[in-house]
Design an enzyme around this catalytic site. Structure first.
Site, PDB file in Angstrom:
ATOM      1  N   CYS A  86       0.838  -1.201   0.000  1.00 60.82           N
ATOM      2  CA  CYS A  86       0.000   0.000   0.000  1.00 60.82           C
ATOM      3  C   CYS A  86       0.874   1.253   0.000  1.00 60.82           C
ATOM      4  CB  CYS A  86      -0.975  -0.042   1.175  1.00 60.82           C
ATOM      5  SG  CYS A  86      -2.383   1.061   0.941  1.00 60.82           S
ATOM      6  N   HIS A 194      -3.522  -5.554   1.120  1.00 61.00           N
ATOM      7  CA  HIS A 194      -2.857  -5.733   2.421  1.00 61.00           C
ATOM      8  C   HIS A 194      -2.783  -7.203   2.829  1.00 61.00           C
ATOM      9  CE1 HIS A 194      -2.594  -1.543   3.883  1.00 61.00           C
ATOM     10  NE2 HIS A 194      -3.626  -1.343   3.063  1.00 61.00           N
ATOM     11  N   GLU A 196      -1.147  -8.468   5.223  1.00 58.17           N
ATOM     12  CA  GLU A 196      -1.124  -8.623   6.687  1.00 58.17           C
ATOM     13  C   GLU A 196      -2.532  -8.611   7.283  1.00 58.17           C
ATOM     14  OE1 GLU A 196      -0.587  -5.845   5.154  1.00 58.17           O
ATOM     15  OE2 GLU A 196      -1.222  -4.117   6.347  1.00 58.17           O
TER      16      GLU A 196
END
Ligand SMILES: Nc1ncnc2c1ncn2[C@@H]1O[C@H](COP(=O)(O)OP(=O)(O)O)[C@@H](O)[C@H]1O
Ligand SMILES: [Mg+2]
Lengths: 226, 86, 721, 86
Positions: A86, A194, A196
């Site tokens: 990002c 993302h 994560e």
């Protein structure tokens, strides 16, 4: 293995990334403040998401001038795996480590939603555990996430196998539905979605296994797994 | 030394789409009462206050800053620099 | 900026002399309705504020709840109505900033934001669209930049907010109990102003919030700077970890005047400060301006001389301002100087405690006839009506709004927005569920029952995730309290909330009062907004995908309660009728039974029945699961009613459960045992939403078509008018 | 009828802070090699292409559009409108 998580003023996914690296994948993660240097003995570097410098002027451009970026550039040359997620991707692009540019989404709005990625290059340190065209359910959250390159650069990217991820559908108007790219050597990868936020089943409403392979790939690449 | 106002206008290069301008035109302006507008382009402006020995230096210094610090992204944008006495 | 004449003479007699101009400014700011709660404070005491989980500490701006294992959750709610009505982007954004700093003040990290938004009729009114669009962008830009997920809220449109806006923001924080700031001060401690510079922006803001909009104060526009707020959060939490903070307060309404006087009063100390030490944006600011400036993104910290060095190092790292502006004394005075010259020297208890009012109240006349129903025009095509209803701004999905909010950052969001309540995971293995709800249409018709209804609805939403309500936040928004009829509605709402809170033993952990919400066309409808926090000890109930042959069970009775319903107001343009009333006993039974069957893993998903009634609630379940359902209206338990009333009544305490047929027996036996009114009313399957009444088709829609309309109509309305 | 380029520059009113300009100055420009810049203010520009009978009408039409459609909020921003022959 040791992974550096670079923190800029305004980074806000640094703690999430740290949690995933250290608690989910049991890596030795360490924060590095943007004004400091990176140590030599590091095995991989992650630039997490957020709003470095409040996204002022243009997402990523101010952070790209941070002192730590010089070290990131050095490590990129040495072939050390580097992942920008990002805002991290935006910074890598602005720092000239990755081709292209990230523009405002076509909707002109910040977009937070789950989407699917298609793996287009499974030779990078972050994708070597995928089969080509594997699908990854994953969230995006960005306002300036529309990847853009001109036709000539796009041809180059294709020729050199630098397109790492595509969206399975049009989400924000990115050129050729590109969601992530790598440098020519393949060790520097940037992606807008993302990972994560998708590796733990508790918060992933669809399937957390595919996105986990991004981190498993890193473990394999650096010899922690094989 | 004198103080100058230097206006840096950053806008998309021709050929690069400008969804924001298009949206303002189509969803706002043309839906209103006024139909004589045919195009809207958006740009960003930075107004620098700078102290230099003359206009020309002011201009070239700001140009340098813009190039060196990537105030604009040359892949998609161009800049125009105008200098005014302060 | 001015005090009323009575207040002025009060002040004079309390200090025994003429006040200086600076003193007048300070007191006017602090005695404004916004800061002093002078009209409401006497009455707010009725709310139950304690409970086994509530942690009380002097000087907290947010409520603190013990969630076990050494962890606490903090919560607070605020509004930014007046500023948002004139500058929706900046007003909404700085509203987020303010409530976040309240959470931070306790020493906890903000982990979630909620927003409640109310505007005029966006179908007709371009101004309302402009306000709505910009308020959403303001919240998005601020919350997203901070990296705090905005995980829930509500959006409502009503003519009563024409040319106005209600922007409510709630926030939740999380941290270790041991890290809570203990708010104390020692002699010689320093007073530090940390964060952004003080400028002229926002001067007069708190009084502005207490005046009606006509006296528009242009200087009250606040420019948001989420980047510096983010740096402040990280700096403060680092300082907290190093135990560098003795006491802390955020600067909000009333600026330094309020922060200094309230801190001193709460800690029972005096503070001497020098306005020259304040880092200002402009060089020529007068002491009065510095004292009342409402520049955003500032925090007041009390610490010792020894700890100051470390604090300065942290601030330097984050490039944020950190000025020592004064020190702690023990004379209980706030002494404001510029260099050597004194500008104000006032007893802090005088400043911090305005004379409280006991305003008269009187039942509004309109309430005498409001329950009378007019004759409704008959509905010929319910399917068509339903499609229109699903596209209406209050019923349509709010995905256009929460899709612009980063609701995943922080990786805690287990249940995402779009369901009833959102759920966050906590570090101790428990889960927190929260939702805010308001309903001015109900509250207008019956301020007491309407307010209770909002409270129960927020509880229902939280209960649908399997969480037990543990705390409540109330935000009471009304017109001018000087109008006895309005003040009566305020008191009625408050009494209703108090009764419900006591009955359910849900403590009020925080709240806010916003009065003088008047539009050019008159006062707003009574708009209490209630936030409820729920705790889940084990696993949260994550909605499972509903599939063919799953059955649909309703809990709770459907009654002839359509006053203030979307059906009456949107379809029939009728304001009136009987407002839904919560039966406390039934409410409790139903709530606990739903929690029980969720805990026993008997249901796939639970959804509460609220705005738009049964018809909308069933449709929502179908649309989010992309599956059809066949519902038999004659089976719906409750009073014998006409078809439209069964479909659209907004009776409370109702839940819809989707479950596998094999679990039905077990479920029924539990519900029977608990003496709950319930019935299996339908079965999922296929791709049509169908309502029948004694085999006669009433509504028949394709799920995919309905879903498309429901998901896109709000966006289309905002973007294309 | 002629075609005009009308530039609308929207910026914060004097006295109202401009956090973006401050960040660009302090965290980017002043960290570079060039130290003679003392201030940066950001603005947004919309470039209209409009067909009207004369310059003055072009100017007033654009002003009208901006006010009516709330392209800017007069509470916070000021606009400057410049008309050029196309
Ligand atoms: N302003 C908003 N911000 C964030 N989420 C919102 C907002 N408005 C609505 N939502 C979300 O949309 C869903 C439906 O909201 P609402 O209609 O208020 O639900 P309910 O009727 O169950 O109270 C909820 O998950 C809610 O949190
Ligand atoms: Mg609900």
């Amino acid at each position: 293995m040791k992974v550096g998580v670079v923190v800029f003023p305004g980074s806000n996914c640094d703690r999430d990334m740290y949690h995933v690296l250290s608690d989910v994948f049991d890596l030795d993660a360490q924060y590095y403040w943007h004004e400091k240097g990176l140590p030599k003995n590091i095995d991989a570097v992650v630039l997490p998401g957020g709003f470095s410098y409040g996204d002022r002027l243009r997402a990523g451009v101010i952070a790209a001038h941070s002192p730590i970026i010089k070290d990131v550039q050095k490590m990129a040359k040495q072939g050390i795996p580097i992942l920008g997620v990002c805002n991290g991707f935006q910074i890598l692009v602005e720092a000239g480590l990755l081709p292209g540019v990230l523009l405002k989404n076509e909707s002109l709005n910040f977009m937070c939603e789950w989407t699917n990625l298609i793996v287009e290059n499974n030779t990078t340190p972050f994708t070597n555990q995928f089969k080509l065209h594997d699908k990854i359910p994953i969230p995006i959250a960005n306002g300036e996430g529309r990847y853009y390159v001109d036709d000539d650069t796009l041809k180059e990217l294709k020729k050199k196998n630098q397109i790492v991820f595509r969206y399975s559908e049009v989400v924000n108007g990115s050129t050729d539905r590109i969601a992530g790219v790598c440098n020519e050597d393949g060790n520097v990868v940037g992606m807008m979605p993302h990972p994560e936020r998708a590796v733990e089943s508790e918060i992933n409403p669809i399937d957390n296994k595919p996105s986990s392979l991004i981190f498993e790939s890193l473990l394999t690449k650096t010899g922690v797994h094989n | 030394m004198a103080i100058y106002d230097v206006h840096v206008t950053i806008e998309n290069k021709p050929g690069i789409s400008d969804p924001e301008g298009d949206t303002i035109l189509n969803d706002l302006v043309l839906k209103g009462t006024q139909k004589t507008v045919s195009k809207i382009k958006t740009a960003k402006m930075l107004k620098f206050t700078i102290k230099e020995k003359d206009k020309k230096t002011a201009q070239s210094k700001v140009q340098e800053i813009c190039d060196e610090l990537r105030i604009y992204n040359p892949m998609v944008s161009k800049v125009t620099i105008d200098v005014f006495d302060s | 900026m001015s005090l009323e004449s009575q207040e002025l003479s009060d002040l004079k007699s309390k200090i025994g002399r003429e006040p200086t101009s600076t003193e007048l400014q300070i007191v006017a700011a602090e005695w404004s309705e916004h800061c002093s709660y002078k009209s409401s404070k006497k009455h707010l005491k009725m709310l139950p504020m304690t409970g086994p989980l509530v942690i009380k500490e002097k000087g907290y701006d947010s409520g603190v709840l013990d969630v076990g294992d050494g962890y606490v959750v903090t919560a607070h709610i605020e509004s930014h109505n007046h500023p948002s009505a004139v500058e929706p982007y900046g007003g909404a954004a700085t509203g987020v900033g303010g409530v976040i700093r309240d959470i931070l003040s306790a020493g906890t990290r903000p982990i979630a934001i909620f927003d409640g938004l109310r505007f005029g009729n966006i179908e007709k009114d371009q101004q309302a669209r402009w306000l709505f669009k910009n308020a959403v962008t303001g919240i998005a830009d601020y919350g997203n930049c901070l990296g705090i997920p905005t995980i829930g809220g509500e959006v409502e449109f009503d003519e009563c907010y024409q040319n106005y806006a209600l922007v409510d923001v709630a926030a939740v924080g999380f941290g270790k109990k041991e890290n809570l700031i203990k708010n104390h001060a020692k002699k010689g401690d320093l007073v530090i102003l940390l964060g952004g510079s003080t400028g002229r922006d926002g001067i007069g803001g708190s009084q502005f919030a207490s005046d009606s909009l006509e006296s528009e104060d242009r200087s009250a526009v606040q420019i948001p700077d989420p980047f510096i707020e983010k740096l402040i959060i990280e700096a403060i939490l680092e300082a907290r970890n190093e135990k560098l903070i003795h006491a802390m307060k955020d600067l909000g309404g009333g600026g330094l005047s309020c922060a200094i006087s309230e801190t001193a009063d709460a800690l029972d100390i005096g503070i001497e400060m020098d306005v020259e030490k304040v880092h200002t944006r402009e060089s020529d600011m007068h002491p009065d301006e510095i004292m009342v400036s409402e520049s955003q993104e500032r925090m007041l910290i009390v610490t010792s001389k020894i700890k100051l060095k470390k604090l300065q190092i942290i601030c330097k790292k984050f490039h944020i301002g950190c000025s020592v502006i004064g020190h702690v004394k023990f004379d209980n005075y706030m002494h404001i100087k510029k260099g050597k010259k004194t500008f104000a020297n006032l007893p802090t208890d005088v400043v911090a405690n305005a004379t409280l009012l006991d305003l008269p109240s009187k039942k509004p006349v309109y309430l005498d006839t409001i329950e009378k129903e007019k004759k409704l025009k008959p509905i010929t095509d319910y399917s068509k009506l339903m499609m229109k209803f699903l596209a209406s701004p209050n019923i349509a999905s709010k995905i256009w709004v929460y899709g612009q909010y980063d609701h995943e950052v922080g990786i805690r969001t287990v249940t995402k927005p779009g369901r009833d309540a959102s759920v966050l995971r906590l570090d101790n293995g428990k889960f927190l569920s929260a939702k805010i709800d308001g309903n001015p249409k109900h509250c207008y018709i019956n301020p007491r029952e309407g307010a209770i209804g909002c409270f129960e609805e927020a509880c229902r939403n939280v209960v649908c995730t399997g969480a037990k309500p543990i705390g409540m936040l109330d935000h009471l928004q009304f017109g001018s309290p000087k109008d006895p009829e309005i003040f009566w509605t305020f008191l009625e709402s408050l009494k209703g909330l108090t009764d419900f809170a006591k009955f359910f033993k849900i403590p009020c952990v925080g709240g806010k009062v916003s009065l003088y919400n008047e539009t050019p066309a008159g006062p707003i409808k009574p708009t209490p907004v209630i936030g409820v926090l729920g705790l889940i000890d084990k696993k949260p109930s994550i909605p499972q995908k509903i599939s063919d042959n799953d059955c649909l069970v309703i809990i709770g009775d459907t009654k002839d309660e359509l006053g203030g319903s979307e059906y009456f107001e949107y379809v029939h343009k009728f304001i009136g009728g009987k407002c839904p009333v919560v039966n406390f006993e039934d409410s409790k039974k139903n709530m606990f039974s739903v929690l029980k069957v969720i805990n026993d893993s008997l249901v796939k998903s639970a959804h509460d029945c609220s705005k738009g009634g049964l018809a909308v609630a069933v449709s929502e379940m179908c649309m989010t699961n992309q599956i059809g359902c066949k519902v038999s209206l004659e089976k719906v338990p409750g009073e014998k009613l006409s078809v439209d009333r069964i479909l659209f009544s907004e009776s409370h305490s109702r839940y819809l459960l989707a479950l596998e047929r094999k679990n039905l027996k077990k479920l029924e036996s539990i519900l029977k045992k608990n003496n709950v009114s319930f019935k299996e009313i339908g079965e999922f399957g296929g791709y049509r939403i169908q309502f029948t009444n004694s085999a006669k088709s009433i509504i028949d829609l394709r799920v995919d078509k309905a879903q498309k309309t429901w998901l896109n109509s709000l966006r289309d309305l905002v973007l294309h008018g």
